[in-house]
Design a protein around this motif. Sequence first.
Motif, PDB file in Angstrom:
ATOM      1  N   GLN A 169       0.831  -1.201   0.000  1.00 54.03           N
ATOM      2  CA  GLN A 169       0.000   0.000   0.000  1.00 54.03           C
ATOM      3  C   GLN A 169       0.871   1.259   0.000  1.00 54.03           C
ATOM      4  N   MET A 170       1.912   1.206   0.811  1.00 49.98           N
ATOM      5  CA  MET A 170       2.826   2.355   0.860  1.00 49.98           C
ATOM      6  C   MET A 170       3.436   2.602  -0.527  1.00 49.98           C
ATOM      7  N   ALA A 171       3.903   1.523  -1.174  1.00 51.78           N
ATOM      8  CA  ALA A 171       4.526   1.662  -2.495  1.00 51.78           C
ATOM      9  C   ALA A 171       3.532   2.218  -3.505  1.00 51.78           C
ATOM     10  N   ARG A 172       2.308   1.714  -3.428  1.00 46.94           N
ATOM     11  CA  ARG A 172       1.289   2.133  -4.400  1.00 46.94           C
ATOM     12  C   ARG A 172       0.966   3.634  -4.242  1.00 46.94           C
ATOM     13  N   ILE A 173       0.813   4.067  -3.006  1.00 45.64           N
ATOM     14  CA  ILE A 173       0.477   5.494  -2.788  1.00 45.64           C
ATOM     15  C   ILE A 173       1.655   6.379  -3.222  1.00 45.64           C
ATOM     16  N   LEU A 174       2.871   5.914  -2.917  1.00 42.15           N
ATOM     17  CA  LEU A 174       4.051   6.697  -3.321  1.00 42.15           C
ATOM     18  C   LEU A 174       4.115   6.841  -4.840  1.00 42.15           C
ATOM     19  N   GLN A 175       3.846   5.725  -5.544  1.00 39.32           N
ATOM     20  CA  GLN A 175       3.881   5.756  -7.014  1.00 39.32           C
ATOM     21  C   GLN A 175       2.793   6.686  -7.557  1.00 39.32           C
ATOM     22  N   TYR A 176       1.610   6.592  -6.960  1.00 38.25           N
ATOM     23  CA  TYR A 176       0.469   7.392  -7.410  1.00 38.25           C
ATOM     24  C   TYR A 176       0.803   8.886  -7.282  1.00 38.25           C
ATOM     25  N   LEU A 177       1.352   9.254  -6.136  1.00 39.95           N
ATOM     26  CA  LEU A 177       1.639  10.676  -5.904  1.00 39.95           C
ATOM     27  C   LEU A 177       2.763  11.188  -6.802  1.00 39.95           C
ATOM     28  N   GLU A 178       3.703  10.306  -7.114  1.00 40.33           N
ATOM     29  CA  GLU A 178       4.851  10.725  -7.937  1.00 40.33           C
ATOM     30  C   GLU A 178       4.449  10.974  -9.391  1.00 40.33           C
ATOM     31  N   CYS A 179       3.393  10.293  -9.825  1.00 40.83           N
ATOM     32  CA  CYS A 179       2.961  10.367 -11.221  1.00 40.83           C
ATOM     33  C   CYS A 179       2.281  11.723 -11.501  1.00 40.83           C
ATOM     34  N   GLN A 181      -0.314  14.425 -12.538  1.00 47.48           N
ATOM     35  CA  GLN A 181      -1.779  14.280 -12.449  1.00 47.48           C
ATOM     36  C   GLN A 181      -2.400  13.869 -13.782  1.00 47.48           C
ATOM     37  N   TYR A 182      -1.923  14.470 -14.898  1.00 47.70           N
ATOM     38  CA  TYR A 182      -2.578  14.197 -16.197  1.00 47.70           C
ATOM     39  C   TYR A 182      -2.364  12.753 -16.668  1.00 47.70           C
ATOM     40  N   LEU A 183      -1.459  12.016 -16.027  1.00 49.30           N
ATOM     41  CA  LEU A 183      -1.217  10.629 -16.446  1.00 49.30           C
ATOM     42  C   LEU A 183      -1.895   9.619 -15.529  1.00 49.30           C
ATOM     43  N   ARG A 184      -2.320  10.083 -14.349  1.00 45.77           N
ATOM     44  CA  ARG A 184      -2.778   9.141 -13.319  1.00 45.77           C
ATOM     45  C   ARG A 184      -3.894   8.222 -13.791  1.00 45.77           C
ATOM     46  N   LYS A 185      -4.913   8.830 -14.441  1.00 44.98           N
ATOM     47  CA  LYS A 185      -6.063   7.975 -14.805  1.00 44.98           C
ATOM     48  C   LYS A 185      -5.662   6.952 -15.881  1.00 44.98           C
ATOM     49  N   HIS A 186      -4.601   7.213 -16.613  1.00 45.75           N
ATOM     50  CA  HIS A 186      -4.144   6.263 -17.640  1.00 45.75           C
ATOM     51  C   HIS A 186      -3.302   5.147 -17.030  1.00 45.75           C
ATOM     52  N   ILE A 187      -2.672   5.437 -15.896  1.00 47.98           N
ATOM     53  CA  ILE A 187      -1.706   4.479 -15.345  1.00 47.98           C
ATOM     54  C   ILE A 187      -2.261   3.724 -14.138  1.00 47.98           C
ATOM     55  N   PHE A 188      -3.078   4.418 -13.324  1.00 47.23           N
ATOM     56  CA  PHE A 188      -3.570   3.777 -12.090  1.00 47.23           C
ATOM     57  C   PHE A 188      -5.066   3.511 -12.182  1.00 47.23           C
ATOM     58  N   PRO A 189      -5.435   2.252 -12.355  1.00 51.82           N
ATOM     59  CA  PRO A 189      -6.869   1.945 -12.310  1.00 51.82           C
ATOM     60  C   PRO A 189      -7.362   2.161 -10.890  1.00 51.82           C
ATOM     61  N   ILE A 249       7.460   2.364 -29.496  1.00 50.38           N
ATOM     62  CA  ILE A 249       7.295   1.877 -28.116  1.00 50.38           C
ATOM     63  C   ILE A 249       5.880   1.350 -27.942  1.00 50.38           C
ATOM     64  N   LYS A 250       5.776   0.314 -27.081  1.00 46.40           N
ATOM     65  CA  LYS A 250       4.468  -0.320 -26.828  1.00 46.40           C
ATOM     66  C   LYS A 250       3.479   0.694 -26.244  1.00 46.40           C
ATOM     67  N   PRO A 251       2.230   0.716 -26.710  1.00 49.82           N
ATOM     68  CA  PRO A 251       1.240   1.634 -26.111  1.00 49.82           C
ATOM     69  C   PRO A 251       1.077   1.346 -24.629  1.00 49.82           C
ATOM     70  N   GLY A 252       0.844   2.402 -23.855  1.00 50.59           N
ATOM     71  CA  GLY A 252       0.609   2.246 -22.408  1.00 50.59           C
ATOM     72  C   GLY A 252       1.877   2.384 -21.581  1.00 50.59           C
ATOM     73  N   VAL A 253       3.032   2.481 -22.237  1.00 49.12           N
ATOM     74  CA  VAL A 253       4.289   2.584 -21.478  1.00 49.12           C
ATOM     75  C   VAL A 253       4.545   4.054 -21.122  1.00 49.12           C
ATOM     76  N   ARG A 254       4.939   4.284 -19.876  1.00 48.66           N
ATOM     77  CA  ARG A 254       5.266   5.653 -19.452  1.00 48.66           C
ATOM     78  C   ARG A 254       6.677   5.992 -19.941  1.00 48.66           C
ATOM     79  N   VAL A 255       6.837   7.149 -20.557  1.00 50.16           N
ATOM     80  CA  VAL A 255       8.153   7.542 -21.060  1.00 50.16           C
ATOM     81  C   VAL A 255       8.494   8.987 -20.683  1.00 50.16           C
ATOM     82  N   THR A 256       9.786   9.244 -20.619  1.00 46.82           N
ATOM     83  CA  THR A 256      10.259  10.621 -20.435  1.00 46.82           C
ATOM     84  C   THR A 256      10.618  11.138 -21.828  1.00 46.82           C
TER      85      THR A 256
END
Length: 401
Positions: A169-179, A181-189, A249-256
């Motif tokens: 849970q800690m890891a998940r919340i940390l990842q969510y906050l780091e992402c 905002q405009y990408l969150r709904k695409h990455i975190f169901p 690159i594969k669709p759905g992959v987060r990139v810089t």
Amino acid sequence: MESHGVDSLNNRDIKNEVACHQSGTLISAKNPYISEKNENNVKDWKQWKKEKKELHKKWKQQRMIQKAEKLKQKEEQMKEKEDKEREENLEKEKVGRDYTVSIALPGSILDNAQSPELRTYLAGQIARAATIFNVDEVIIFDEIGMEKMEVSTEGEFTGVKKKGQANLQMARILQYLECPQYLRKHIFPLHPDLQFAGLLNPLDSPHHLRTKDICPFREGIVVNRPAREGKGSFVYVGQKKDVRVDKLIKPGVRVTVKMELDKMNPKRPKGVAVMPCTPRVEGGLYWGYAVRLACSLAAVFTECPYKEGYDLTVGTSERGMSVDEVTLSPFKHMLVVFGGLNGLEACLDSHESLEIDDPKFLFSYYLNTCPNQGSRTIRTEEAILISLAAIRPKILEVQGR
Ligand SMILES: C[S@@+](CC[C@H](N)C(=O)[O-])C[C@H]1O[C@@H](n2cnc3c(N)ncnc32)[C@H](O)[C@@H]1O
């Protein structure tokens, strides 16, 4: 009259002598036409000539000294200019940051929180502390040292109120906050672990950009819209127009993405997919943290993502050496480890494989970052803020910043 004649003769003789001297045949002092007075005049003249030569020699020497001094001055000025240029270049190079800071803490600290909201808030505090101090990696380790642990935040949810899922849970919340905002709904169901995460204070870090913000880098997600053959992929970067990047690159992959505007057509933005560390290394930008789950304290060290490993490790405890007395040694990848409710000693007790019972032998430094503390115990989330604030000037010093 006579004297006038002699004088005339003298003058003539001297003129003669000068003429002869100039032609290389000096008239002898025994010249019968030269009287004693004349002889004296010749001597004076010779003396004068000698002095003149002497003066000329001195003048030449002085000129040489002056020339040498000028040359030296010029050389010094050139050296100064070169040094300044070198320093300026170094400063420019220093724009980028080539070192990293990681922190490790047990996820079990969430189990001390009284409600799901407070659990979430506690995770949010860790995320904010990591961001405030430019932490590049947060490692959540299992205090007891599970033989096998889920080290991915993907998968089935087993209950926000239950103990034991704290690491995930800690890891998940940390990842969510780091992402961003405009990408969150695409990455975190939707996930119950994240039920209250939307209420948390945002991290507001440099990679959390708004639509109109201009930045040489942007975080994005590869969209499911094929570009023409050999023309790479399209990436959504939180702006109206998707950016076309060079790679397929594969669709759905987060990139810089390193942004470059198409000079021919600014409405078709282009970019290059780069490593997530590029904004830090090239531009000195803080670009968020990576989250890693480790099944034990040992795995925090052994599963280091940097191929050189952590070259400076810091353990934290009220029983450590005072941070005020420490100068850090130079490093490329620093790791700061925090304990849970019962401290790092308790973590070691459950790690027989480490064969160490005093944590101070596990780290390069074992530090008390709040000497003379006023409360009997400092909580882990407080210790992270206190320790990173105390270590910060030492990092800057050792990194020459
Ligand atoms: C609640 S404390 C643990 C207290 C525990 N009784 C002990 O003996 O370590 C949780 C963590 O905060 C950190 N911490 C607490 N006080 C600290 C201090 N004075 N200096 C550095 N870290 C401290 C340590 O990482 C510790 O493991």
